[in-house]
Design an enzyme around this catalytic site. Structure first.
Site: not given
Ligand code: 13P
Ligand code: 13P
Ligand code: MG
Ligand code: MG
Length: 364
Positions: A12, A91, A95, A105, A133, A228, A231-233, A241, A286
């Site tokens: 991301d 945004y 990240q 690596n 997510k 945090y 997320k790892d996604d 087959q 989200d």
């Molecule tokens: P922030 O708005 O502080 O980044 O937190 C909300 C969010 O989206 C977490 O990644």
């Molecule tokens: P991502 O891990 O997809 O950036 O999402 C972060 C998040 O906190 C969404 O609410």
């Molecule tokens: Mg993101």
């Molecule tokens: Mg993501």
């Protein structure tokens, strides 16, 4: 014949808008960079796509797993795209780029990686799954069903080439150790572990003769960063087959939108919704978490045209179920089991609240 390596590497590097989707300039830049690497001869072929705000690089080459040059190519693509994301003020630009410079690596640096090297068969269908997510434990249930559940995969019973079962390699993400389980004979032992999706992750699956069938990304961002950062996604792919599960058997588990951790602020349980690439735009709270799937017919190491496997009305019901579950879960608001328990929360204001009010607790 020389083995082909399939490397699926994702990061991301910025969301548009918020964490909901991908700005078209990012994959465009990634394609431009990878086209150069292809001309240079290091990679055979590539496909760039996205799931939500995650940029996905699907690459074939002859370098084997953990090839430094390939990982460097991926890292450089993500860095270039981070530059684009910063210029656009997207945004969370950069990240998942948790380290300043490349060190051999991409594992442990933020991006997620799933890789296998194998001898291409007479026909080589591969399905690549990409999620947004959620966390790598999301693959445990579908991978179990695909390779060990005869109610999902009829081939386990009626295809003599699959009747022996498979070997699962499971990572203990807390201890950093792996263990193998053979199915069907050790099915209960396997399930005793992989039901705990936060800690035990199916890393690879192979036939009992050792032929690799599936690989998943098991990198956990919060463990790398110590906090945090999104997320790892995760990503995962499965060869299909001819002694391996059929394409439809591999897709089948996703008709059940099982609950996974992730969603808003990485801190909620919600259904994993199978969607087309176009619909991989997690918006409601989200989310809910998404999974996409591109199918390829490898041809002498070339990926060829991808098929968008969940762009099919037979998954409408799964999407509708996921939306119903999303409503049900959302109605719990900040209550468990929608919100994760405190120890699994990706971030929390609880320590500050505790500090502020602790003197008001009275003994009973
Ligand atoms: P922030 O708005 O502080 O980044 O937190 C909300 C969010 O989206 C977490 O990644
Ligand atoms: P991502 O891990 O997809 O950036 O999402 C972060 C998040 O906190 C969404 O609410
Ligand atoms: Mg993101
Ligand atoms: Mg993501």
């Amino acid at each position: 014949m020389e083995k082909v390596t399939l490397s699926v590497i994702k990061a991301d590097v910025g969301g548009h808008v918020g964490h909901s989707a991908m700005h078209p300039k990012l994959p465009a830049r990634a394609r431009k960079e990878l086209e150069e690497s292809k001309k240079g001869g290091k990679i055979l072929d590539y496909c760039v796509t996205h799931c939500g705000d995650d940029l996905e690089l699907i690459m074939t080459h002859r370098g084997g797993v953990d090839d430094e040059e390939i990982h460097k190519i991926a890292w450089d693509v993500f860095m270039a795209c981070t530059g684009e994301a910063k210029a656009l003020k997207l945004y969370g630009a950069g990240q998942d780029m948790l380290k300043d410079s490349f060190s051999g690596n991409v594992k442990g640096m933020g991006p997620g990686v799933a890789e296998l090297a194998f001898t291409e068969r007479k026909s080589e269908p591969v399905l690549v799954f990409m999620a947004d997510k959620t966390a790598p434990g999301a693959w445990n249930l579908p991978l179990y069903k695909i390779f060990a559940d005869p109610f999902n995969t009829i081939g386990l019973i009626i295809d003599p080439a699959m009747h022996d079962g498979f070997t699962f390699e499971v990572l203990d993400a807390k201890e950093g150790k792996t263990i193998e389980f053979n199915t069907p004979e050790e099915m209960y032992d396997l399930l005793a572990y992989i039901g705990s999706t936060g800690r035990y992750l199916i890393k690879t699956v192979k036939t009992k003769k050792g032929e690799p069938c599936a690989a998943s990304s098991t990198q956990k961002l919060s463990q790398i960063a110590g906090k945090y950062v999104g997320k790892d996604d995760p990503v995962c792919f499965v060869r299909c087959q001819s002694g391996m599960p059929a394409v439809g058997e591999v897709l089948e588990p996703f008709s059940f939108p099982h609950l996974v951790t992730g969603w808003m602020r990485g801190s909620h349980n919600g259904p994993l919704m199978p969607v087309s690439v176009k619909q991989a735009t997690p918006s409601r709270f989200d989310g809910p978490p998404r999974v996409t799937c591109l199918g390829f017919q490898l041809n002498e190491g070339m990926l060829g045209d991808p098929r968008d496997m969940f762009d099919d009305p037979s998954f409408d019901q799964a999407r509708s179920m996921a939306n119903k579950q999303a409503y049900y879960m959302r109605m719990h608001g900040p209550f468990e089991p929608h919100r994760l328990p405190p120890e699994d929360l990706e971030y929390t204001a609880l320590p500050q609240i505790q500090e502020r009010v602790k003197h008001r607790f009275k003994p009973v």
